[in-house]
Write a protein that holds these residues in place. Structure first.
Motif, mmCIF file in Angstrom:
data_model
loop_
_atom_site.group_PDB
_atom_site.id
_atom_site.type_symbol
_atom_site.label_atom_id
_atom_site.label_comp_id
_atom_site.label_asym_id
_atom_site.label_seq_id
_atom_site.Cartn_x
_atom_site.Cartn_y
_atom_site.Cartn_z
ATOM 1 N N ASN A 7 8.118 27.410 24.846
ATOM 2 C CA ASN A 7 9.200 28.382 24.990
ATOM 3 C C ASN A 7 8.716 29.662 25.660
ATOM 4 O O ASN A 7 9.446 30.271 26.457
ATOM 5 C CB ASN A 7 9.820 28.696 23.622
ATOM 6 C CG ASN A 7 10.783 27.610 23.161
ATOM 7 O OD1 ASN A 7 11.385 26.915 23.971
ATOM 8 N ND2 ASN A 7 10.933 27.467 21.854
ATOM 9 N N ALA A 21 21.335 33.779 23.181
ATOM 10 C CA ALA A 21 21.058 32.521 22.485
ATOM 11 C C ALA A 21 22.094 32.282 21.390
ATOM 12 O O ALA A 21 22.872 33.175 21.031
ATOM 13 C CB ALA A 21 19.652 32.549 21.894
ATOM 14 N N PRO A 34 18.968 30.756 17.659
ATOM 15 C CA PRO A 34 17.685 30.405 18.280
ATOM 16 C C PRO A 34 16.575 30.217 17.259
ATOM 17 O O PRO A 34 16.585 30.826 16.189
ATOM 18 C CB PRO A 34 17.385 31.616 19.172
ATOM 19 C CG PRO A 34 18.057 32.761 18.465
ATOM 20 C CD PRO A 34 19.314 32.171 17.876
ATOM 21 N N HIS A 35 15.615 29.379 17.604
ATOM 22 C CA HIS A 35 14.412 29.215 16.794
ATOM 23 C C HIS A 35 13.610 30.512 16.837
ATOM 24 O O HIS A 35 13.685 31.282 17.806
ATOM 25 C CB HIS A 35 13.585 28.052 17.349
ATOM 26 C CG HIS A 35 12.400 27.696 16.504
ATOM 27 N ND1 HIS A 35 11.137 28.202 16.748
ATOM 28 C CD2 HIS A 35 12.283 26.894 15.423
ATOM 29 C CE1 HIS A 35 10.297 27.711 15.854
ATOM 30 N NE2 HIS A 35 10.966 26.923 15.038
ATOM 31 N N VAL A 42 11.686 31.808 19.922
ATOM 32 C CA VAL A 42 12.335 32.442 21.070
ATOM 33 C C VAL A 42 12.110 33.948 21.032
ATOM 34 O O VAL A 42 11.781 34.571 22.050
ATOM 35 C CB VAL A 42 13.841 32.102 21.096
ATOM 36 C CG1 VAL A 42 14.556 32.883 22.195
ATOM 37 C CG2 VAL A 42 14.040 30.608 21.293
ATOM 38 N N ASP A 56 21.907 36.995 19.509
ATOM 39 C CA ASP A 56 22.487 35.763 18.975
ATOM 40 C C ASP A 56 23.997 35.862 19.097
ATOM 41 O O ASP A 56 24.637 36.667 18.414
ATOM 42 C CB ASP A 56 22.063 35.585 17.515
ATOM 43 C CG ASP A 56 22.431 34.213 16.957
ATOM 44 O OD1 ASP A 56 23.277 33.534 17.572
ATOM 45 O OD2 ASP A 56 21.874 33.817 15.919
ATOM 46 N N TRP A 89 25.404 27.209 16.203
ATOM 47 C CA TRP A 89 24.540 26.617 17.227
ATOM 48 C C TRP A 89 25.241 26.546 18.585
ATOM 49 O O TRP A 89 24.616 26.283 19.588
ATOM 50 C CB TRP A 89 24.110 25.216 16.791
ATOM 51 C CG TRP A 89 25.269 24.309 16.525
ATOM 52 C CD1 TRP A 89 25.932 23.526 17.427
ATOM 53 C CD2 TRP A 89 25.940 24.130 15.277
ATOM 54 N NE1 TRP A 89 26.974 22.865 16.838
ATOM 55 C CE2 TRP A 89 26.998 23.211 15.499
ATOM 56 C CE3 TRP A 89 25.738 24.648 13.993
ATOM 57 C CZ2 TRP A 89 27.860 22.807 14.482
ATOM 58 C CZ3 TRP A 89 26.602 24.233 12.978
ATOM 59 C CH2 TRP A 89 27.641 23.339 13.224
ATOM 60 N N VAL A 112 19.225 30.823 26.331
ATOM 61 C CA VAL A 112 18.445 29.801 25.623
ATOM 62 C C VAL A 112 19.393 28.937 24.818
ATOM 63 O O VAL A 112 20.038 29.400 23.869
ATOM 64 C CB VAL A 112 17.382 30.432 24.702
ATOM 65 C CG1 VAL A 112 16.623 29.331 23.957
ATOM 66 C CG2 VAL A 112 16.407 31.284 25.510
ATOM 67 N N GLY A 150 19.980 25.502 22.469
ATOM 68 C CA GLY A 150 19.225 24.671 21.533
ATOM 69 C C GLY A 150 19.670 23.216 21.567
ATOM 70 O O GLY A 150 20.863 22.922 21.449
ATOM 71 N N TYR A 151 18.712 22.323 21.726
ATOM 72 C CA TYR A 151 18.972 20.884 21.619
ATOM 73 C C TYR A 151 18.199 20.362 20.416
ATOM 74 O O TYR A 151 16.999 20.142 20.478
ATOM 75 C CB TYR A 151 18.509 20.164 22.889
ATOM 76 C CG TYR A 151 19.559 20.034 23.969
ATOM 77 C CD1 TYR A 151 20.650 20.889 24.025
ATOM 78 C CD2 TYR A 151 19.467 19.038 24.935
ATOM 79 C CE1 TYR A 151 21.599 20.770 25.010
ATOM 80 C CE2 TYR A 151 20.424 18.905 25.938
ATOM 81 C CZ TYR A 151 21.493 19.779 25.972
ATOM 82 O OH TYR A 151 22.445 19.646 26.956
ATOM 83 N N GLU A 183 18.757 21.802 16.873
ATOM 84 C CA GLU A 183 18.451 22.992 16.060
ATOM 85 C C GLU A 183 17.775 22.559 14.761
ATOM 86 O O GLU A 183 18.180 21.575 14.134
ATOM 87 C CB GLU A 183 19.754 23.752 15.782
ATOM 88 C CG GLU A 183 19.560 25.162 15.281
ATOM 89 C CD GLU A 183 19.352 25.217 13.778
ATOM 90 O OE1 GLU A 183 18.557 26.054 13.318
ATOM 91 O OE2 GLU A 183 19.993 24.416 13.067
ATOM 92 N N ASP A 187 15.706 24.775 24.649
ATOM 93 C CA ASP A 187 14.690 24.517 23.627
ATOM 94 C C ASP A 187 15.033 23.168 23.004
ATOM 95 O O ASP A 187 15.890 23.071 22.130
ATOM 96 C CB ASP A 187 14.703 25.625 22.576
ATOM 97 C CG ASP A 187 13.700 25.386 21.457
ATOM 98 O OD1 ASP A 187 12.943 24.397 21.530
ATOM 99 O OD2 ASP A 187 13.676 26.195 20.501
#
Length: 351
Positions: A158, A207, A210-211, A214, A230, A238, A262, A264-265, A267, A295
């Protein structure tokens, strides 16, 4: 008394025999029986902790003594969860025997893949071929995803994805400001000078749920954690709130702020995928000055399946829009069951 680093042939064979026993007990279903419970008990933890060295000894103890110490005192104090093929959050999934063999050979041969020397070693050629086959596995075109490499972890992937975004976005602005493509290098100019010369007033990361890596990536490459926004939907965090995303891109374009989106694929808490990457790409095409990073540490493995696979057609559909991204991070340590430290990052030919 100092102990030789070079063990005798007999000593080395004895140690490898003990390691072979551990491997057989771990990986052969007929011999392995997972401990119940899978966590070590207080006695094992106390024994192992009491046996740990508290200071660096002046002399070594030799290979045989070290092997005995590891097998007899320390191994019983580790949990057995890593013997499972599954990966749940911080519970590390086990590796396949083939992946374990590859890791062992990589350590034994100890190659350097930093420099491409095809006439001296196969190392970098092998790495390049492995990356090509991963693209084939995930049904991602080799001619589109030209920038590809292995990294040290999903977080590093990332970081690399956001760094590619920063480089590309600022370079585009520098070229518009009159710099040649070769001159417009953030690595050469530095982020601050590149922003001043290109009249970029800031960078933002947009995002949805996000994780944590990130924000760490944004901090590492000089964008800043505070610039990670976010903008997920309240009822489906998500997924992007497309109205807020469009407003952020519009506002950024007006104020000279470039954007990194960003998506998320997979999460980590819900397993969910951003479902409308195509629509996000349309917004990027409309407002410009933006980069899409996916991600997909977990989710990239949905690309293994196709719509033709009736049992997994729904899973395949979750990641079918991944080609709208500019960069993708995946992690073989998750569902591919290879050893920890084997993720990869890919970027399109935009960079």
């Amino acid at each position: 008394m100092a102990v030789s680093f070079a063990p005798s042939s007999y000593e080395f064979r004895s140690v490898t025999a003990q390691l072979e026993k551990i491997l057989l007990e771990t990986y052969l279903p007929s011999t392995h029986s997972c401990r119940e419970p899978i966590l070590p008990g207080p006695k094992e933890l106390e024994t192992a902790s009491s046996r740990l060295l508290t200071s660096l000894p002046h002399d070594g103890v030799g290979l045989t003594a070290v092997t005995h110490h590891l097998i007899k005192h320390l191994i019983p104090a580790f949990n057995d969860s890593s013997l499972s093929p599954h990966y749940y959050g911080f519970v590390t999934g086990g590796v396949t025997p083939a992946a374990l063999l590859g890791d062992m050979l990589a350590s034994i041969l100890d190659q350097n893949v930093q420099v491409h020397l095809p006439e001296e070693t196969l190392a970098t050629t092998l790495e390049a071929r492995a990356l090509e086959m991963l693209l084939d596995l995930f049904r991602m075109a080799r001619d589109k995803w030209k920038g590809r490499c292995f990294t040290t972890g999903a977080t590093a992937s990332n970081i690399l994805g956001l760094a590619c975004a920063r480089e590309s976005l600022l370079r585009e602005k520098l070229v518009l400001a009159g710099y040649g493509f070769g001159e417009a290098s953030i690595a050469e100019m530095g982020v601050l000078e590149a922003c001043l010369q290109s009249r970029v007033m800031g960078m933002q990361v947009l995002a949805a749920l996000p994780h944590s890596s990130v924000a760490k990536a944004a901090a590492t490459i000089g964008i800043g954690r505070a610039q990670v926004k976010d903008i997920g939907l309240p009822e489906a965090p998500w997924e992007f709130d497309m109205y807020r995303l469009e407003d952020a891109l519009d506002d950024g374009a007006k104020r000279g702020i470039v954007s990194i989106i960003v998506a998320g694929y997979g999460e980590v808490n819900t397993g969910r995928f951003v479902s409308n990457l195509r629509d996000i790409r349309a917004l990027v095409s409309r407002y410009g000055s933006a980069w899409i990073h996916v991600d997909a540490a977990f989710g990239i493995f949905a690309r293994v399946f196709s719509r033709e696979n009736k049992d997994m057609a729904t899973v395949a559909s979750w990641a079918e829009q991944i080609d709208y991204a500019d960069s993708v991070a995946g992690d073989g340590h998750k569902l591919l069951n290879v050893v920890c430290r084997a993720p990869r990052a890919k970027s399109s030919d935009r960079t």
